[in-house]
Design a protein around this motif. Structure first.
Motif, short mmCIF file in Angstrom:
data_model
loop_
_atom_site.label_atom_id
_atom_site.label_comp_id
_atom_site.label_asym_id
_atom_site.label_seq_id
_atom_site.Cartn_x
_atom_site.Cartn_y
_atom_site.Cartn_z
N MET A 1 0.83 -1.19 0.00
CA MET A 1 0.00 0.00 0.00
C MET A 1 0.87 1.24 0.00
SD MET A 1 -3.12 -0.76 0.04
CE MET A 1 -3.88 -2.33 0.02
N GLU A 2 0.48 2.20 -0.81
CA GLU A 2 1.23 3.44 -0.91
C GLU A 2 0.33 4.64 -0.68
OE1 GLU A 2 4.15 4.01 -3.95
OE2 GLU A 2 3.95 1.93 -4.60
N ILE A 3 0.98 5.75 -0.39
CA ILE A 3 0.28 7.03 -0.28
C ILE A 3 0.31 7.66 -1.66
CG2 ILE A 3 0.32 9.33 0.74
CD1 ILE A 3 1.67 8.08 3.19
N ALA A 4 -0.82 8.21 -2.07
CA ALA A 4 -0.91 8.90 -3.36
C ALA A 4 -1.51 10.27 -3.12
CB ALA A 4 -1.77 8.10 -4.33
N VAL A 5 -1.36 11.14 -4.11
CA VAL A 5 -1.92 12.48 -4.03
C VAL A 5 -2.52 12.83 -5.38
CG1 VAL A 5 0.28 13.59 -4.58
CG2 VAL A 5 -1.46 14.88 -3.35
N ILE A 6 -3.62 13.57 -5.34
CA ILE A 6 -4.26 14.04 -6.57
C ILE A 6 -4.53 15.53 -6.45
CG2 ILE A 6 -6.54 13.37 -5.73
CD1 ILE A 6 -7.37 12.88 -8.63
N PHE A 11 -0.28 21.86 -5.87
CA PHE A 11 -0.70 21.10 -4.69
C PHE A 11 0.16 19.86 -4.49
CE2 PHE A 11 -3.38 17.77 -2.73
CZ PHE A 11 -3.63 18.39 -1.51
N THR A 12 0.47 19.17 -5.56
CA THR A 12 1.20 17.91 -5.45
C THR A 12 2.70 18.09 -5.23
OG1 THR A 12 1.44 17.74 -7.86
CG2 THR A 12 -0.48 16.67 -6.88
N LEU A 13 3.23 19.27 -5.51
CA LEU A 13 4.67 19.50 -5.40
C LEU A 13 5.21 19.17 -4.02
CD1 LEU A 13 7.33 20.47 -6.59
CD2 LEU A 13 6.67 22.80 -5.95
N GLY A 14 4.57 19.65 -2.97
CA GLY A 14 5.04 19.38 -1.61
C GLY A 14 5.04 17.90 -1.29
N PHE A 15 4.04 17.18 -1.77
CA PHE A 15 3.98 15.74 -1.55
C PHE A 15 5.11 15.03 -2.29
CE2 PHE A 15 -0.28 17.15 -0.53
CZ PHE A 15 -0.59 16.39 0.58
N ARG A 16 5.41 15.50 -3.50
CA ARG A 16 6.52 14.92 -4.25
C ARG A 16 7.83 15.13 -3.50
NH1 ARG A 16 5.11 16.99 -10.35
NH2 ARG A 16 3.30 15.66 -10.63
N LEU A 17 8.02 16.34 -2.98
CA LEU A 17 9.24 16.63 -2.24
C LEU A 17 9.35 15.78 -0.97
CD1 LEU A 17 9.34 20.50 -2.65
CD2 LEU A 17 10.82 18.82 -3.77
N ALA A 18 8.19 15.40 -0.42
CA ALA A 18 8.18 14.56 0.78
C ALA A 18 8.35 13.08 0.45
CB ALA A 18 6.87 14.77 1.54
N GLY A 19 8.41 12.74 -0.83
CA GLY A 19 8.67 11.36 -1.22
C GLY A 19 7.48 10.58 -1.74
N VAL A 20 6.33 11.23 -1.88
CA VAL A 20 5.16 10.52 -2.43
C VAL A 20 5.41 10.29 -3.93
CG1 VAL A 20 2.69 10.67 -2.90
CG2 VAL A 20 3.59 11.48 -0.72
N ARG A 21 5.34 9.03 -4.33
CA ARG A 21 5.65 8.68 -5.71
C ARG A 21 4.42 8.59 -6.60
NH1 ARG A 21 9.34 4.13 -3.47
NH2 ARG A 21 7.27 3.28 -3.29
N LEU A 22 3.27 8.21 -6.03
CA LEU A 22 2.06 8.10 -6.83
C LEU A 22 1.36 9.46 -6.86
CD1 LEU A 22 0.54 4.66 -5.79
CD2 LEU A 22 1.47 5.31 -7.99
#
Length: 101
Positions: A1-6, A11-22
């Motif tokens: 199971m992974e964390i994803a962001v939409i 909006f998604t940039l911060g999640f990408r920087l935190a390591g969210v891949r999906l």
């Protein structure tokens, strides 16, 4: 199971920087399509969404998304910014509850 962001690129940039891949980049015109894609992805366990973007979904589908158990959809920002309620909704337990309540 992974964390994803939409959401939007911003909006998604911060999640990408935190390591969210999906990451599902979506705007007003394709938000429902991307949401359906994310919701049907078996690898997604938690889906972070911009609370304001939920307005792009029809009411019935929005309710279905927010009531989803797999993946758990966590609105971020907007009017639903109360951390206590988010934690309670995601894990089903009020961690902040005291003996007096």
């Amino acid at each position: 199971m992974e964390i994803a962001v939409i959401g939007s690129d911003e909006f998604t940039l911060g999640f990408r920087l935190a390591g969210v891949r999906l990451v599902y980049v979506a705007g007003k015109e394709n938000y429902q399509e991307k949401m359906q894609e994310a919701m049907s992805d078996a690898n997604v366990g938690i889906l972070a969404v911009n609370a304001n973007d939920l307005q792009y979904l029809p009411n019935a589908y929005r309710t279905k998304v927010l009531d989803s158990i797999k993946p758990v959809v966590v609105p971020v920002g907007g009017d639903q910014s109360d951390l206590r309620e988010k934690v309670k909704r995601v894990i089903g337990v009020d961690l902040y509850k005291t003996e007096d309540e």
